[in-house]
Design an enzyme around this catalytic site. Structure first.
Site, PDB file in Angstrom:
ATOM      1  N   LYS A 193      21.409  10.549  -0.137  1.00  0.00           N
ATOM      2  CA  LYS A 193      22.505  11.247   0.538  1.00  0.00           C
ATOM      3  C   LYS A 193      22.173  11.501   2.013  1.00  0.00           C
ATOM      4  O   LYS A 193      21.079  11.189   2.466  1.00  0.00           O
ATOM      5  CB  LYS A 193      22.823  12.548  -0.204  1.00  0.00           C
ATOM      6  CG  LYS A 193      23.329  12.318  -1.637  1.00  0.00           C
ATOM      7  CD  LYS A 193      24.518  11.383  -1.697  1.00  0.00           C
ATOM      8  CE  LYS A 193      25.305  11.368  -2.996  1.00  0.00           C
ATOM      9  NZ  LYS A 193      24.618  11.022  -4.227  1.00  0.00           N
TER      10      LYS A 193
HETATM   11  C1  PLP Z   1      25.349  11.337  -5.656  1.00  0.00           C
HETATM   12  C2  PLP Z   1      26.632  11.798  -6.192  1.00  0.00           C
HETATM   13  C3  PLP Z   1      26.696  12.762  -7.211  1.00  0.00           C
HETATM   14  C4  PLP Z   1      25.491  13.254  -7.954  1.00  0.00           C
HETATM   15  O1  PLP Z   1      24.597  13.960  -7.199  1.00  0.00           O
HETATM   16  P1  PLP Z   1      23.209  14.407  -7.867  1.00  0.00           P
HETATM   17  O2  PLP Z   1      22.676  15.395  -6.887  1.00  0.00           O
HETATM   18  O3  PLP Z   1      22.361  13.176  -7.976  1.00  0.00           O
HETATM   19  O4  PLP Z   1      23.514  15.010  -9.182  1.00  0.00           O
HETATM   20  C5  PLP Z   1      27.942  13.221  -7.607  1.00  0.00           C
HETATM   21  N1  PLP Z   1      29.062  12.748  -7.059  1.00  0.00           N
HETATM   22  C6  PLP Z   1      29.048  11.806  -6.093  1.00  0.00           C
HETATM   23  C7  PLP Z   1      30.344  11.355  -5.516  1.00  0.00           C
HETATM   24  C8  PLP Z   1      27.829  11.289  -5.643  1.00  0.00           C
HETATM   25  O5  PLP Z   1      27.830  10.321  -4.715  1.00  0.00           O
END
Ligand code: PLP
Length: 388
Positions: A193
């Site tokens: 992210k």
């Molecule tokens: C990465 C992501 C998640 C999950 O995030 P985590 O922290 O890995 O649980 C949920 N929704 C979207 C749209 C994502 O890109």
């Protein structure tokens, strides 16, 4: 291996200068576990940054979405609407609670939840006498969904909104931080992210009572007794004080990360947008995208090659790219649940999946690396046009 062959990743972590200081402090003061000053301060700093009343630091964004559903009393048999064009984690918590997902297509302009598909789904649900317990709106690839019409519909039908802002931290909608428009907002600090804690998430809201209950549920729902007593089902969902330290350091460079990713997008756009058949994900006039991933669609009839062929050609040059998310209503796990297309004959998320590609977009991507990718794609144009 020469340096020109080094692997280029889609969206790798990008550490700043401040994380070590916060981690060291956690070690020196022995606040290693899920309690400590970094956790409290990371929550405060996030709440302040996005302009929410409060925040709860969690081990993932998935946990934040799950707790949002628990706080809205979603249970077995309840309906929960969710954007179809997204990562599986947006919807899995619906099944954790035994509820029934209904998937909503994208609109072509923003790639995000289609308000007209949402309206049809809401009308049908009410006609069947079953109001959804929540709508999970995802802000895909760093761009906010068009929240005004979505919120208008949800308030008319009296359905609370959860914003999955895992990909859109640092983006805005009408000048306000993306993720702050629903009853709850969920952010991710997973490794790919825009900022990361190696793994982590944040639940934000203006409802401080609900957030206090989220903290309670996230720490095994322990009753206020002298011994360990539990009357409700809880989870082990808290973020550790060490990882919260990484998050505090990363938050300090978030704005730089947004600028860097926007620069990556602008560079690709400048050198590739004139190729026939290539169309970049638009940025809506209602806000700023953080351009988490530079995404585009390729019309093979005009370009002479498919998105899939670009993924393969880049892989041959040791570059990681990937197709646009496979819509959830097409996933084997979810294909038996209802789905509302944008229009009867216009399935937007399916088209984006078939023709879309995400290019490497890390904030630490160098111009040289970008030109390795740009050269690869422009050489495909030359090859296919010389064949004609
Ligand atoms: C990465 C992501 C998640 C999950 O995030 P985590 O922290 O890995 O649980 C949920 N929704 C979207 C749209 C994502 O890109």
């Amino acid at each position: 291996m020469t340096s020109t062959n080094n692997r280029i990743y889609l969206s790798p972590p990008h550490m700043g200068k401040h994380e070590w200081g916060f981690i060291e402090e956690a070690f020196e003061t022995n606040w290693i576990s899920s309690v400590g000053p970094n956790v409290n301060l990371f929550e405060q700093e996030m709440a302040e940054y996005v302009g929410a009343e409060g925040a709860v630091a969690l081990c993932s964004c998935t946990a934040a979405i799950h707790l949002s559903l628990r706080l809205l009393n979603v249970g077995p048999g309840d309906l929960v609407f969710c954007s179809s064009l997204t990562f599986i984690a947006s919807a899995n918590p619906i099944l954790y609670e035994g509820a029934e997902p209904v998937f909503i297509d994208s609109e072509p302009a923003s790639w995000n939840m289609s308000p007209i598909a949402l309206e049809r789904a809401l009308q049908d649900a009410l006609r069947n006498g079953k109001r959804p317990k929540a709508v999970i709106v995802v802000n895909i690839y760093g761009q906010s969904a068009d929240m005004r019409p979505i919120l208008e519909l949800c308030s008319r039908y009296d359905v609370p909104v959860i914003e999955d802002a895992a990909e859109s931290l640092g983006a805005t909608y009408n000048g306000k931080a993306s993720g702050t428009f629903g009853k709850f907002g969920a952010y991710s600090f997973s490794g790919n992210k825009i900022i990361t804690t190696s793994g982590g998430g944040m639940l934000i809201s203006n409802d401080l009572e609900a957030l206090e209950r989220a903290r309670f549920l996230a720490t095994q729902a322990r009753d206020p007794a002298k011994y360990y007593q539990h009357s409700q089902l809880g989870y082990n969902y808290r973020l550790s004080n060490v990882l919260a330290g990484i998050g505090r350091g990363q938050l300090q460079v978030l704005e730089e990360r947004v600028q860097a990713r926007r620069h990556v997008f602008a560079t690709y756009y400048k050198h590739l947008s004139s190729i026939p058949g290539l169309e970049f994900m638009p940025e809506m006039s209602y806000g700023r995208s953080n351009r988490w991933l530079t995404s585009l669609t390729i019309d093979p009839a005009k370009a002479g090659f498919t998105a899939c062929q670009v993924v393969e050609a880049l892989e041959e040059r040791n570059v990681e790219s990937r197709p646009v998310w496979k819509p959830l209503h097409m996933q084997p796990l979810y294909e038996r649940y209802p789905y509302y297309p944008h229009k009867e004959n216009e399935h937007v998320a399916e088209r984006l999946f078939r023709t879309g590609i995400c290019l490497p977009s890390g904030s630490n991507l160098t111009d040289n690396e970008m030109f390795r990718i740009i050269d690869c794609i422009t050489s495909m144009v030359k090859i296919t046009s010389s064949r004609k």
